[in-house]
Design an enzyme around this catalytic site. Structure first.
Site, short mmCIF file in Angstrom:
data_model
loop_
_atom_site.label_atom_id
_atom_site.label_comp_id
_atom_site.label_asym_id
_atom_site.label_seq_id
_atom_site.Cartn_x
_atom_site.Cartn_y
_atom_site.Cartn_z
N LYS A 15 -1.70 -2.61 8.10
CA LYS A 15 -2.82 -2.13 8.91
C LYS A 15 -2.82 -2.82 10.28
O LYS A 15 -2.42 -3.97 10.41
CB LYS A 15 -4.14 -2.39 8.19
CG LYS A 15 -4.36 -1.53 6.95
CD LYS A 15 -5.71 -1.79 6.32
CE LYS A 15 -5.96 -0.87 5.14
NZ LYS A 15 -7.28 -1.11 4.51
N ARG A 37 0.87 -1.17 0.00
CA ARG A 37 0.00 0.00 0.00
C ARG A 37 0.91 1.23 0.00
O ARG A 37 2.04 1.19 0.50
CB ARG A 37 -0.89 0.03 1.24
CG ARG A 37 -1.80 -1.19 1.41
CD ARG A 37 -2.57 -1.10 2.72
NE ARG A 37 -3.47 -2.23 2.91
CZ ARG A 37 -3.17 -3.35 3.57
NH1 ARG A 37 -1.95 -3.47 4.11
NH2 ARG A 37 -4.05 -4.31 3.71
N HIS A 88 -3.55 -9.09 4.18
CA HIS A 88 -4.99 -9.08 4.46
C HIS A 88 -5.28 -9.85 5.73
O HIS A 88 -4.79 -10.97 5.92
CB HIS A 88 -5.77 -9.71 3.30
CG HIS A 88 -5.87 -8.83 2.10
ND1 HIS A 88 -6.15 -9.32 0.83
CD2 HIS A 88 -5.74 -7.49 1.95
CE1 HIS A 88 -6.17 -8.31 -0.02
NE2 HIS A 88 -5.93 -7.20 0.63
N ARG A 119 -1.02 -1.97 -6.74
CA ARG A 119 -1.12 -3.08 -5.78
C ARG A 119 -2.15 -4.11 -6.26
O ARG A 119 -1.92 -5.31 -6.18
CB ARG A 119 -1.48 -2.53 -4.41
CG ARG A 119 -1.82 -3.57 -3.34
CD ARG A 119 -2.04 -2.86 -2.02
NE ARG A 119 -2.87 -3.61 -1.10
CZ ARG A 119 -2.42 -4.46 -0.19
NH1 ARG A 119 -1.12 -4.71 -0.11
NH2 ARG A 119 -3.24 -5.08 0.64
N TYR A 169 -9.88 -10.83 -5.86
CA TYR A 169 -9.02 -10.91 -7.03
C TYR A 169 -9.39 -12.07 -7.94
O TYR A 169 -9.05 -12.06 -9.11
CB TYR A 169 -7.55 -10.97 -6.60
CG TYR A 169 -7.12 -9.69 -5.93
CD1 TYR A 169 -6.99 -8.51 -6.67
CD2 TYR A 169 -6.93 -9.63 -4.56
CE1 TYR A 169 -6.64 -7.33 -6.06
CE2 TYR A 169 -6.57 -8.45 -3.94
CZ TYR A 169 -6.43 -7.30 -4.69
OH TYR A 169 -6.11 -6.12 -4.07
N HIS A 207 -2.83 2.84 -5.87
CA HIS A 207 -3.39 1.62 -5.30
C HIS A 207 -3.69 0.58 -6.38
O HIS A 207 -3.68 -0.63 -6.11
CB HIS A 207 -4.66 1.94 -4.50
CG HIS A 207 -5.03 0.87 -3.53
ND1 HIS A 207 -4.26 0.56 -2.43
CD2 HIS A 207 -6.09 0.01 -3.49
CE1 HIS A 207 -4.82 -0.44 -1.75
NE2 HIS A 207 -5.93 -0.79 -2.37
#
Length: 302
Positions: free
Chosen positions: A180, A157, A274, A251, A283, A248
């Site tokens: 994150k 990211r 994730h 990515r 995806y 983004h």
């Protein structure tokens, strides 16, 4: 020498004078210089046949929309894609500005809009090159190239790239990334990505200490993601890419291209950082949409 003037250039042929100007005055990369000089040579060769006579710098002022569209159409017939055609148009505009001739208003090709699609590998590289080569300083160009390769080549990211510190240097085969919720992960680095980071670190005029930001702004402070987003936005317009072409999206392209080459969903989840596999499963839909688009365009009965 001022941009848009050939007065102080030697009597070298126009493409060669143009190339010297790009290298000396615009500080463009060797790759861009070669590519733009080749475009200039192709355009002049086309116009010699199209107009039926030799073409000098002053003659470019009579280049019309129809002439330029005919040249681009001829180039498309050789199999040129959208991104490459847009860069060809960008080179023509630069040549005409150098010759002091206003370019005709011709829009570049655009990528079709529709369901989200990954950026093609050639488009991702063209975008990174365009951003890098448009930078006002060589070290800033090296910085932008490294950042965009991290997004496309390692799936980071943009915030994760900006959070890297000098402790990442010297870079090895892997990179520790804070994602994150402060979740740490290790991502592998392709040689091209490692080389880009090291080249930036060597060119950066600021000391990259262990706890300080790795990527710096022009005045030495932390690089803002907004700077990268703005540069990508300007580059995608010049290249005629979709407005979905964002940092983004690089990515997203990383993930989709890996999945298309047979990557395991669980492994991809780890690479992307994730928390949930459901986030990674989007995806599969994107990849299926891309395959369906290829089928429809290629199958004779589609």
């Amino acid at each position: 020498m001022a941009w848009g003037s050939v007065a102080s250039v030697t009597d070298a042929p126009l493409p060669i004078a143009f190339a010297r100007h790009l290298a000396r005055d615009r500080r463009r990369s060797a790759h861009t210089v070669r590519a733009y000089q080749a475009t200039a040579e192709r355009l002049l060769a086309f116009l010699r046949l199209h107009w039926g006579g030799p073409v000098a710098a002053g003659d470019l002022s009579r280049l019309s929309q129809a002439d330029l569209r005919a040249f681009l159409a001829a180039r498309r017939e050789t199999g040129l894609g959208n991104a490459s055609t847009a860069r060809e148009l960008s080179a023509v505009r630069a040549l005409m500005a150098f010759a002091g001739a206003p370019p005709p208003r011709v829009s570049g090709p655009r990528v079709k809009k529709g369901v989200p699609r990954p950026i093609a590998p050639a488009e991702a590289v063209a975008l990174a090159e365009e951003v890098s080569e448009d930078a006002r300083e060589p070290w800033i160009g090296a910085r932008d190239w490294a950042v965009l390769l991290l997004l496309y080549g390692a799936g980071l990211r943009i915030g994760e790239a900006m959070a890297l510190t000098g402790a990442a240097l010297p870079v090895g085969d892997t990179l520790r990334v804070t994602g994150k919720r402060a979740k740490m992960r290790v991502v592998p680095l392709l040689p091209a990505v490692r080389d880009a980071i090291q080249a930036y670190a060597a060119a950066c005029p600021y000391h990259l200490s262990g706890d300080a930001p790795l990527f710096r702004g022009a005045k030495g402070g932390p690089l803002s993601p907004a700077i990268i987003r703005r540069s990508v936005r300007a580059a995608r317009v010049r290249l005629g890419l979709s407005d979905r072409t964002t940092p983004h999206a690089l990515r997203h392209s990383f993930a989709t291209h890996l999945l298309g080459r047979g990557a395991d969903l669980r492994a991809l989840q780890e690479l992307l950082g994730h928390a949930s596999l459901a986030s990674t499963q989007i995806y599969t839909a994107v990849d299926a949409a891309h395959l369906l688009d290829v089928y429809r365009n290629a199958h004779p009965r589609a």
